[in-house]
Design an enzyme around this catalytic site. Structure first.
Site, PDB file in Angstrom:
ATOM      1  N   GLU A 174      62.450  94.469  -4.440  1.00  0.00           N
ATOM      2  CA  GLU A 174      61.825  94.255  -5.748  1.00  0.00           C
ATOM      3  C   GLU A 174      60.396  93.787  -5.534  1.00  0.00           C
ATOM      4  O   GLU A 174      60.160  92.925  -4.675  1.00  0.00           O
ATOM      5  CB  GLU A 174      62.592  93.179  -6.545  1.00  0.00           C
ATOM      6  CG  GLU A 174      63.556  93.763  -7.527  1.00  0.00           C
ATOM      7  CD  GLU A 174      64.301  92.719  -8.352  1.00  0.00           C
ATOM      8  OE1 GLU A 174      65.090  93.117  -9.209  1.00  0.00           O
ATOM      9  OE2 GLU A 174      64.114  91.507  -8.136  1.00  0.00           O
ATOM     10  N   HIS A 198      76.137  93.360  -5.752  1.00  0.00           N
ATOM     11  CA  HIS A 198      75.633  94.726  -5.896  1.00  0.00           C
ATOM     12  C   HIS A 198      75.692  95.512  -4.570  1.00  0.00           C
ATOM     13  O   HIS A 198      76.217  96.619  -4.505  1.00  0.00           O
ATOM     14  CB  HIS A 198      74.187  94.733  -6.400  1.00  0.00           C
ATOM     15  CG  HIS A 198      73.991  93.975  -7.682  1.00  0.00           C
ATOM     16  ND1 HIS A 198      74.955  93.884  -8.651  1.00  0.00           N
ATOM     17  CD2 HIS A 198      72.926  93.283  -8.170  1.00  0.00           C
ATOM     18  CE1 HIS A 198      74.491  93.160  -9.672  1.00  0.00           C
ATOM     19  NE2 HIS A 198      73.267  92.785  -9.393  1.00  0.00           N
TER      20      HIS A 198
HETATM   21  C1  BG6 Z   1      70.574  91.181 -11.201  1.00  0.00           C
HETATM   22  C2  BG6 Z   1      69.941  90.053 -10.440  1.00  0.00           C
HETATM   23  O1  BG6 Z   1      71.968  91.123 -11.093  1.00  0.00           O
HETATM   24  O2  BG6 Z   1      70.107  92.421 -10.701  1.00  0.00           O
HETATM   25  C3  BG6 Z   1      68.431  90.150 -10.514  1.00  0.00           C
HETATM   26  O3  BG6 Z   1      70.371  88.815 -10.976  1.00  0.00           O
HETATM   27  C4  BG6 Z   1      67.958  91.503 -10.090  1.00  0.00           C
HETATM   28  O4  BG6 Z   1      67.813  89.140  -9.719  1.00  0.00           O
HETATM   29  C5  BG6 Z   1      68.717  92.594 -10.835  1.00  0.00           C
HETATM   30  O5  BG6 Z   1      66.574  91.598 -10.379  1.00  0.00           O
HETATM   31  C6  BG6 Z   1      68.366  93.982 -10.333  1.00  0.00           C
HETATM   32  O6  BG6 Z   1      68.907  94.945 -11.180  1.00  0.00           O
HETATM   33  P1  BG6 Z   1      68.192  96.359 -11.370  1.00  0.00           P
HETATM   34  O7  BG6 Z   1      69.125  97.132 -12.225  1.00  0.00           O
HETATM   35  O8  BG6 Z   1      66.859  96.091 -11.977  1.00  0.00           O
HETATM   36  O9  BG6 Z   1      68.056  96.927  -9.981  1.00  0.00           O
END
Ligand code: BG6
Length: 454
Positions: A174, A198
């Site tokens: 990120e 995830h």
């Molecule tokens: C969330 C986390 O579960 O997933 C966040 O708490 C993270 O910190 C996010 O930014 C990322 O999700 P995506 O869908 O933007 O990749």
């Protein structure tokens, strides 16, 4: 909040389709009419009774009969109130005159014990098949595609094991920090926030055996089996980091919402796990995640073994990449004769970039697809209680070590906007990953490697 404000909040992000604006506007108005806001206290039965009365009124107005009073409760709440709210719902709004579905958002505890406690308490109130634990990564298009890729292609199916695959990397990057979320984040850290849920979910889909069917329980049985084969992560197979400011952007500890200014919470982690079964023994699965890095990218990269007795000297290893986001793609890096008079071998790819291949592409948001799954009563893309317990077992010893600031825990600093701690390249190399093909560029490259420019 007043009703109007609520309606503005929930509709502000709804986009109208360009060519169907009129029709969509009508639908939006209809939606507003059936949307309501009932406020109340988490711990007061009277609040839930007000909610029940409102729901019954709606059901009656619409002529919903007993037996069809289906209710979905979505708990997007701070974890500290999961149990009291679930109790309040069960006591006051639960019905046996239809189906009840309870959606829960992470965090599901902070370690094995707290997660088991939550599971136990929720289990007293709702049956496992009434609970939907959301991991929104399971709703992402390319994550859902892993099963199709693996089990609908002879080519991949047969190469999907330790005989052909050298290492697997699952990467989450990120480009922004915790900005304003430091209060929440500091209690959890990147492993609890992203990796234990995830990335581990993605790993199970990459590594599990073929389920006997596409039924939710058949899939989840296989996911649990593979988790049972993973040993708890060892500290020596871990690289941890925390970002510091780059002069322009703030460091993690500069976040005003952070209470502990000496925090050692990792905002970056790379962990190698091993799956001790016939298919995967000895193949490192490297899970990497970081905030405040140089780009936004989530992908799965399977790197194959080097060709034995290679006729062409050393050619780069094959890689299969599943790009989860952005720009969904599946591509296979392979070696090819350099087109033209040369006999040199160069690395190129078979590239399925969704936005180029599918002209009418409309990929639903992960939540869009998961909420639909709930309405359809399909648990395939939700986390089962035993799966969650196994996932925590893999990470709990490491997390406790970090929480207790044990002496063998080192947190490396990395600059906001960089690729992560400088030790990362050596770390992945230690687990067999070779970053090769200096001349390879994706998704476009010139044939003449000397003038490789996009
Ligand atoms: C969330 C986390 O579960 O997933 C966040 O708490 C993270 O910190 C996010 O930014 C990322 O999700 P995506 O869908 O933007 O990749």
């Amino acid at each position: 909040m007043e009703h109007e404000e609520y309606i503005n909040r929930v509709t502000q992000f709804i986009k109208l389709r360009k060519n169907e604006e009129e029709e969509d506007r009508k639908k939006l108005e209809e939606f507003k009419k059936i949307t309501n806001y009932i406020s109340g206290q988490y711990d007061q039965d009277a609040s839930y009774q007000t909610l029940r009365e409102y729901i019954e009124k709606c059901e009656n107005e619409r002529g919903v009969k007993d037996g069809q009073r289906n209710r979905v409760f979505y708990m997007a709440l701070p974890p500290s109130v999961f149990i009291p709210v679930a109790q309040g719902l069960k006591r006051n709004v639960y019905t046996t005159e239809g189906s009840v579905r309870l959606i829960v958002e992470k965090p599901f505890g902070k370690d094995t014990d707290s997660s088991n406690h939550l599971a136990h308490e929720l289990g007293k109130l709702f049956k496992e098949n009434e609970i939907y634990r959301i991991d929104h990564y399971l709703g992402k298009e390319m994550v859902k595609n892993i099963m199709n890729l693996r089990f609908a292609n002879v080519l991949f199916g047969h190469a999907w094991n330790r005989t052909y695959i050298d290492n697997v990397q699952i990467t989450f990057k990120e480009p922004f920090g915790t900005e304003g979320r430091g209060g929440y984040f500091d209690e959890f850290g990147i492993i609890r926030d992203v990796i234990q849920n995830h990335l581990l979910q993605v790993l199970t889909l990459v590594a599990m055996e073929r389920p006997i069917s596409t039924d939710a329980e058949a899939i989840r049985d296989e996911k649990v089996k593979v988790l049972k084969c993973i040993e708890p992560i060892r500290i020596e197979n871990t690289l941890l980091g925390q970002y510091v400011g780059d002069g322009d952007k703030p460091g993690y500890k500069d976040d005003e919402s952070l209470k502990d200014k000496d925090s050692l919470t990792p905002t970056f982690a790379a962990v190698a796990c091993f799956i001790n079964n016939e298919r995967w023994e000895g193949v490192p699965f490297i899970l990497k995640a970081g905030k405040a890095l140089n780009e936004a990218k989530v992908e799965v990269r399977l790197q194959f073994h080097r060709v034995a007795g290679n006729l062409f000297g050393s050619s780069a290893r094959n890689e299969l990449v599943i790009r989860i986001q952005p720009n969904e793609a599946v591509y296979m890096k392979f070696n090819n004769k350099q087109p033209g008079l040369s006999y040199q071998t160069i690395t190129t790819d078979l590239d399925l970039s969704y936005h180029e291949r599918y002209t009418d592409l409309a990929i639903p948001d992960a939540y869009e697809s998961l909420i639909l799954d709930v309405l359809r009563n399909d648990h395939s893309n939700f986390v089962r209680d035993d799966e969650l317990e196994r996932a925590w077992k893999i990470f709990t010893p490491l997390l406790h070590k970090i929480d207790n600031r044990e002496s063998d825990v080192e947190i490396k600093h990395y600059r906001y906007g960089s690729r992560g701690p400088k030790e990362l390249d050596d770390f992945v190399k230690k687990f067999g990953y070779h970053r090769e093909n200096a001349n390879y560029e994706w998704p476009r490259q010139n044939v003449n490697p000397a003038s490789n420019k996009l």
